[in-house]
Design an enzyme around this catalytic site. Structure first.
Site, short mmCIF file in Angstrom:
data_model
loop_
_atom_site.label_atom_id
_atom_site.label_comp_id
_atom_site.label_asym_id
_atom_site.label_seq_id
_atom_site.Cartn_x
_atom_site.Cartn_y
_atom_site.Cartn_z
N LYS A 46 0.85 -1.21 0.00
CA LYS A 46 0.00 0.00 0.00
C LYS A 46 0.87 1.25 0.00
O LYS A 46 1.59 1.51 0.96
CB LYS A 46 -0.92 0.05 1.22
CG LYS A 46 -2.00 1.13 1.00
CD LYS A 46 -2.67 1.59 2.27
CE LYS A 46 -1.95 2.71 2.97
NZ LYS A 46 -1.85 3.97 2.22
N GLU B 279 10.29 1.19 10.15
CA GLU B 279 11.31 2.19 9.80
C GLU B 279 10.63 3.54 9.97
O GLU B 279 9.79 3.92 9.16
CB GLU B 279 11.75 2.01 8.34
CG GLU B 279 12.56 0.76 8.08
CD GLU B 279 13.92 0.81 8.73
OE1 GLU B 279 14.48 1.90 8.93
OE2 GLU B 279 14.45 -0.27 9.05
N CYS C 232 13.41 10.91 6.28
CA CYS C 232 13.61 10.42 7.65
C CYS C 232 15.04 10.66 8.10
O CYS C 232 15.31 10.91 9.26
CB CYS C 232 13.30 8.94 7.70
SG CYS C 232 14.26 7.97 6.51
N GLU D 266 10.39 15.91 15.10
CA GLU D 266 10.63 15.82 13.67
C GLU D 266 9.64 16.73 12.92
O GLU D 266 8.44 16.66 13.17
CB GLU D 266 10.43 14.37 13.20
CG GLU D 266 10.68 14.20 11.71
CD GLU D 266 10.30 12.82 11.19
OE1 GLU D 266 9.23 12.31 11.57
OE2 GLU D 266 11.06 12.27 10.38
P1 NAD Z 1 2.51 8.11 7.95
O1 NAD Z 1 2.87 7.31 9.14
O2 NAD Z 1 1.45 9.13 8.07
O3 NAD Z 1 2.04 7.15 6.76
C1 NAD Z 1 2.86 6.12 6.27
C2 NAD Z 1 1.99 5.05 5.63
O4 NAD Z 1 1.17 4.49 6.64
C3 NAD Z 1 1.04 5.57 4.56
O5 NAD Z 1 0.94 4.61 3.53
C4 NAD Z 1 -0.27 5.68 5.30
O6 NAD Z 1 -1.39 5.58 4.47
C5 NAD Z 1 -0.18 4.49 6.22
N1 NAD Z 1 -1.04 4.56 7.40
C6 NAD Z 1 -1.47 5.66 8.05
N2 NAD Z 1 -2.26 5.31 9.08
C7 NAD Z 1 -2.32 3.96 9.06
C8 NAD Z 1 -2.99 3.00 9.87
N3 NAD Z 1 -3.78 3.35 10.88
N4 NAD Z 1 -2.83 1.69 9.58
C9 NAD Z 1 -2.05 1.31 8.56
N5 NAD Z 1 -1.41 2.16 7.75
C10 NAD Z 1 -1.54 3.48 8.00
O7 NAD Z 1 3.86 8.74 7.41
P2 NAD Z 1 4.07 9.74 6.19
O8 NAD Z 1 3.59 11.08 6.59
O9 NAD Z 1 3.59 9.14 4.92
O10 NAD Z 1 5.66 9.73 6.10
C11 NAD Z 1 6.46 10.51 6.92
C12 NAD Z 1 7.07 9.72 8.04
O11 NAD Z 1 7.74 8.56 7.54
C13 NAD Z 1 8.15 10.54 8.75
O12 NAD Z 1 8.04 10.36 10.14
C14 NAD Z 1 9.44 9.93 8.22
O13 NAD Z 1 10.55 10.12 9.06
C15 NAD Z 1 9.06 8.49 8.08
N6 NAD Z 1 9.96 7.78 7.16
C16 NAD Z 1 10.83 6.86 7.67
C17 NAD Z 1 11.74 6.22 6.82
C18 NAD Z 1 12.76 5.24 7.35
O14 NAD Z 1 13.35 4.51 6.56
N7 NAD Z 1 13.02 5.20 8.65
C19 NAD Z 1 11.74 6.52 5.47
C20 NAD Z 1 10.83 7.46 4.99
C21 NAD Z 1 9.94 8.08 5.83
#
Ligand code: NAD
Length: 490
Positions: free
Chosen positions: A181, A256, A291, A393
């Site tokens: 997804k 992650e 991230c 962050e």
């Molecule tokens: P997010 O947590 O809002 O969403 C990430 C994914 O999770 C999306 O596909 C979203 O639809 C899904 N999601 C949201 N709520 C959910 C739920 N209740 N159940 C299942 N899936 C759900 O994050 P974002 O805003 O898309 O991305 C930013 C974050 O991601 C930042 O905190 C960033 O640091 C982190 N990030 C981490 C890495 C890493 O490798 N450590 C890499 C990239 C981004």
């Protein structure tokens, strides 16, 4: 469909389930917005629990056949996808850049990275070996590594294609099938990927479902047949996912998550290179939405003013513009929520006594559409550890600069947050650099470098930045379970 002649309609993008390109079962769709001007770029299916259920069932049916292939047979499929990514790079880039707002120069690496990782894991399949254990003479004890079955991959908005394509490599190489997804804010390239995968993989091996986190995402997390979840996203969602998964079944969940990553510069560092790295480490090419961005810069008092001035002038020189223009170095922020979050951080940091060195506002440029989510790269100095910007962050283009003198105290501050993803240490003294690198509690540390991910080198967070490590052999192993077989000879 031939993957040579892909005719992809952004407004009719589809999901991939059981080898078929499909709409959501209830026909629901939603629009994806171009952050450069706020216009509708395309539309995708709004998948929900019923769609995820279909995808999981297809993945479960396909899994024994996929796991039953030889390693080179599985690898051949993965290499075909890698080649397709390279062949379709220009079309995918065009979609990706418009859907994310990330600049094209940077995003080109994403596609190459995804292709490289597919090839890397394809070649690693032979290394999924077990052990023999001389525990009791006369008997043979052995272990074999078995796939989980169906793996759910949920990825964030900042590198949608790279994550969707690269992060299926380890589970597939280990003999799992996948349900992926993408994030709701940038789903279009995953639908393009769906078309490539439809033409390459046997039905059900790769399934891609677009939709919202609370709908399709939650359905993946709670699906009883999806035993292994690989999640990339925020700490808050990561915590929620652990709870939700545990309500349904015992699942293996790797996370992650976010970072608020320190970069420490000692007085004996190569200051010119350190200043350039401080800017590069902020990943302004995708508006700091990374991230791993080194968003807390600790400059020793002896060199603070000089490096700060250099960093600010390098940042001011960056060209803000259309992300499709190869000369642009900063594009728009990906979405409205993120844009408003950046504005909130600027407001609060000013209230809390941060000194605005540059940015902190919409660019005053007539060539930028008024309706897009444009923001100048922003630098605050005069930072204190208790300030909001020092602790949380942003996932946006804001760099926080601290002045330091006491090493122990600075390392304590660097380690004091919930995050522990990356860090960067700058010194020409190898003892200083290594000692500091060992004391900083982050999963990935660069010495006299920043930002680069290296093939086969684990990437993962400590503390609330996550569990598990990716891009490495450990990642491949994490998509298998160990099983013991005891042969009782006597
Ligand atoms: P997010 O947590 O809002 O969403 C990430 C994914 O999770 C999306 O596909 C979203 O639809 C899904 N999601 C949201 N709520 C959910 C739920 N209740 N159940 C299942 N899936 C759900 O994050 P974002 O805003 O898309 O991305 C930013 C974050 O991601 C930042 O905190 C960033 O640091 C982190 N990030 C981490 C890495 C890493 O490798 N450590 C890499 C990239 C981004």
């Amino acid at each position: 469909m031939s993957i040579q002649g892909l005719d992809f309609d952004l407004h009719k993008a589809r999901n991939l389930i059981d080898g078929e390109l499909v709409d959501a079962i209830d026909g629901a769709r939603y629009d994806s917005i171009n952050p450069a001007d706020g216009s509708v770029l395309g539309s995708v299916p709004r998948g929900k629990a019923a769609d995820v259920d279909r995808a999981a069932a297809a993945a479960e049916r396909a899994q024994p056949g996929w796991a039953g292939l030889t390693v080179p047979e599985r690898a051949a499929y993965m290499r075909r996808l890698s080649a397709a990514l390279r062949n379709h790079a220009d079309s995918m880039l065009d979609i990706e850049v418009r859907d994310t707002g990330n600049t094209i120069g940077e995003m080109r690496h994403d596609i190459a990275n995804a292709a490289n990782q597919l090839e890397y894991y394809a070649g690693l399949g032979y290394e999924l070996k077990g052990d023999t254990i001389p525990a009791t003479p006369g008997n043979i004890h052995m272990t074999v590594r078995v796939p989980y079955g169906v793996v759910g991959k949920i990825v964030p908005f900042n590198h949608p294609l790279m994550f969707a394509a690269a992060k299926i490599a380890a589970p597939l190489a280990a003999g799992n099938t996948v349900v992926v997804k993408p994030a709701e804010q940038s789903p279009l390239s995953a639908c393009y990927l769906a078309e490539l995968c439809a033409a390459i993989f046997p039905p059900g091996v790769v399934n891609i479902v677009t939709g919202f986190g609370s709908e399709a995402g939650d359905a993946i997390v709670r699906h009883p047949r999806i035993k292994r979840i690989g999640f990339i996203g925020s700490v808050e969602t990561g915590m929620l996912i652990q709870r939700r998964a545990a309500e349904v079944a015992i699942k293996q969940v790797s996370l992650e998550l976010g970072g608020k990553n320190p970069m420490m510069v000692f007085p004996d560092a190569d200051l010119d290179k350190a200043a350039a790295a401080a800017v590069r480490g902020m990943n302004f090419g995708w508006q700091g939405q990374s991230c791993g961005s080194t968003s807390r810069l600790f400059l020793h008092a002896d060199i603070h003013d000089k490096v700060l001035a250099d960093v600010v002038s390098r940042i001011q020189a960056r060209k803000i513009g259309d992300p499709r223009d190869p000369t642009s170095e900063v594009g728009p922020i990906n979405n409205k929520a993120q844009y408003e979050k950046v504005q909130r951080f600027v407001r609060v940091t000013l209230e809390e006594g941060g000194k605005l060195e540059t940015g902190g506002r919409r660019p005053d440029q007539s060539d930028l559409p008024q309706s897009g989510y444009w923001w100048e790269p922003t630098v605050f100095s005069n930072m204190r550890p208790e300030m909001t910007l020092a602790q949380k962050e942003v996932f946006g283009p804001i760099l926080a600069i601290f002045k330091w003198t006491d090493l122990d105290e600075t390392i304590r501050i660097a380690n004091s947050l919930e995050y522990g993803l990356t860090a960067s240490v700058w010194s020409q003294n190898i003892n200083t650099a290594l000692t500091t690198a060992r004391r900083i509690d982050s999963g990935c540390i660069w010495v006299n470098g920043v930002g680069t991910h290296f093939p086969a080198v684990p990437f993962g967070g400590r503390r609330n930045s996550g569990t598990g490590s990716e891009e490495s052999f450990a990642d491949l192993l994490s998509y298998t379970e160990e099983k013991a077989i005891n042969i009782l000879l006597g």
